[in-house]
Design an enzyme around this catalytic site. Structure first.
Site, mmCIF file in Angstrom:
data_model
loop_
_atom_site.group_PDB
_atom_site.id
_atom_site.type_symbol
_atom_site.label_atom_id
_atom_site.label_comp_id
_atom_site.label_asym_id
_atom_site.label_seq_id
_atom_site.Cartn_x
_atom_site.Cartn_y
_atom_site.Cartn_z
ATOM 1 N N ASP A 12 5.604 8.175 -1.077
ATOM 2 C CA ASP A 12 5.462 6.823 -1.626
ATOM 3 C C ASP A 12 4.888 7.001 -3.039
ATOM 4 O OD1 ASP A 12 4.735 3.972 -1.819
ATOM 5 O OD2 ASP A 12 2.689 4.680 -1.463
ATOM 6 N N ASP A 14 3.133 4.045 -5.384
ATOM 7 C CA ASP A 14 1.901 3.292 -5.704
ATOM 8 C C ASP A 14 0.859 3.446 -4.605
ATOM 9 O OD1 ASP A 14 4.228 1.165 -7.062
ATOM 10 O OD2 ASP A 14 2.609 2.009 -8.269
ATOM 11 N N ARG A 58 6.228 -10.634 -4.627
ATOM 12 C CA ARG A 58 4.811 -11.017 -4.603
ATOM 13 C C ARG A 58 4.580 -12.270 -5.455
ATOM 14 N NH1 ARG A 58 2.411 -5.872 -6.032
ATOM 15 N NH2 ARG A 58 3.336 -5.315 -4.036
ATOM 16 N N LYS A 89 5.674 -8.172 -17.035
ATOM 17 C CA LYS A 89 4.654 -7.388 -16.322
ATOM 18 C C LYS A 89 4.985 -5.900 -16.368
ATOM 19 C CE LYS A 89 3.561 -5.100 -12.416
ATOM 20 N NZ LYS A 89 4.309 -4.083 -11.635
ATOM 21 N N SER A 129 9.570 -0.481 -9.012
ATOM 22 C CA SER A 129 10.748 -0.452 -9.895
ATOM 23 C C SER A 129 10.971 0.952 -10.453
ATOM 24 C CB SER A 129 10.521 -1.424 -11.053
ATOM 25 O OG SER A 129 10.140 -2.691 -10.539
HETATM 26 C C1 XBP Z 1 3.941 -0.748 -4.090
HETATM 27 C C2 XBP Z 1 4.536 -2.070 -4.331
HETATM 28 C C3 XBP Z 1 5.042 -2.405 -5.700
HETATM 29 C C4 XBP Z 1 3.901 -2.360 -6.721
HETATM 30 C C5 XBP Z 1 4.273 -3.111 -7.978
HETATM 31 O O1 XBP Z 1 5.033 0.130 -4.044
HETATM 32 O O2 XBP Z 1 4.661 -2.855 -3.397
HETATM 33 O O3 XBP Z 1 5.560 -3.717 -5.619
HETATM 34 O O4 XBP Z 1 2.771 -3.032 -6.156
HETATM 35 O O5 XBP Z 1 5.468 -2.564 -8.528
HETATM 36 P P1 XBP Z 1 4.937 1.495 -3.151
HETATM 37 P P2 XBP Z 1 6.698 -3.553 -8.878
HETATM 38 O O6 XBP Z 1 6.027 1.359 -2.118
HETATM 39 O O7 XBP Z 1 5.172 2.596 -4.143
HETATM 40 O O8 XBP Z 1 3.539 1.558 -2.530
HETATM 41 O O9 XBP Z 1 6.097 -4.720 -9.642
HETATM 42 O O10 XBP Z 1 7.636 -2.714 -9.705
HETATM 43 O O11 XBP Z 1 7.272 -3.948 -7.547
HETATM 44 MG MG MG Z 2 2.081 2.491 -1.653
#
Ligand code: XBP
Ligand code: MG
Length: 250
Positions: A12, A14, A58, A89, A129
């Site tokens: 993953d 973030d 979100r 953003k 993204s």
């Molecule tokens: C976490 C998310 C993403 C980020 C924001 O992704 O849910 O939406 O919070 O990024 P991950 P975007 O699966 O890597 O934990 O605004 O590009 O969605």
């Molecule tokens: Mg994550």
């Protein structure tokens, strides 16, 4: 039943590769301010909103659930505004990462190196993204970052976002591997659900946003990957599946 060999590590982004959500939150707030929306997401609200995977989803959720005025606007206008907010953003987030506001979490680069040296494939399965992946890994690994990864699934390749397993199922297909031959790495409850639904044993490294999530179905929960080596992952992977074989033998 043959003991599966560990052939790929699926990460993953973030919260797992890097603790990014505070920088995402600041980027959302900068976009809201620039567009004069009068919205502000503080830490506590953002921690709740993180249950919704995907930045666009979100914002749309927040607007529909928290700001009731959206009902007065037609769906197309809402989509257009949400896309504009998210575009802005993402530009703010990209600038912040390029300014060095985000670094990879402990142990991540070391594991990348060990896996690459030992022929274990690396992959990414995220709801973020694609530009966010590129800016983070280019900064951390240099312009050739993409060559280290056998497959990448993101918010554009898998529109059904975590906890839906779509992005992990896509990666397994691209790698042509069975889930039993891989490990997933996540930071959140939604991520663990998605990986587990795809059949993947999952290592969890929580963040301050996710430390209270339910990780009872995780293979291992560690504060971070610092000091975790490929040899540890092989041992965890083996004990997981030998445990299953004991179950099927009984
Ligand atoms: C976490 C998310 C993403 C980020 C924001 O992704 O849910 O939406 O919070 O990024 P991950 P975007 O699966 O890597 O934990 O605004 O590009 O969605
Ligand atoms: Mg994550």
């Amino acid at each position: 039943m043959q003991q599966p060999t560990l052939k790929a590590l699926i990460f993953d982004v973030d919260g797992t590769l890097a603790d990014t959500e505070s920088v995402h939150r600041a980027a959302f707030n900068h976009a809201f301010e620039e567009l004069g929306l009068g919205w502000h997401w503080d830490e506590a609200l953002y921690a709740e909103l993180l249950d919704i995977s995907g930045g666009k989803e979100r914002v749309q959720y927040y607007w529909q659930q928290v700001k009731s005025d959206v009902k007065a606007i037609d769906a197309q206008a809402v989509q257009h505004t949400v896309a504009r907010i998210h575009e802005l953003k993402t530009a703010y987030y990209e600038a912040a990462v390029n300014n060095g506001e985000v670094s990879l979490r402990p142990g991540v680069l070391q594991l990348f190196e060990e896996a690459t040296n030992e022929g274990v494939l690396l992959a990414i399965a995220t709801t973020t993204s694609p530009v966010n992946i590129a800016v983070l890994l280019r900064k951390a690994m240099g312009p050739d970052w993409r060559h280290f990864f056998a497959a990448i699934g993101d918010g554009t390749t898998a529109p059904q976002k975590k906890p839906h397993p779509m992005v992990y199922e896509q990666i397994l297909q691209l790698l042509r591997l069975d889930a039993r031959e891989c490990l997933a790495f996540e930071d959140s409850g939604n991520g663990l659900k998605a990986a587990t639904l795809a059949g993947l044993p999952t290592v969890i490294t929580p963040t301050q946003y996710t430390r209270r999530h339910d990780f009872s179905r995780a293979l291992h929960v560690v504060p971070d990957l610092g000091g975790v080596h490929l040899s540890d992952l092989r041992a965890w992977h083996q004990s997981h599946w030998s445990g299953e074989r004991l179950l099927t033998v009984e």
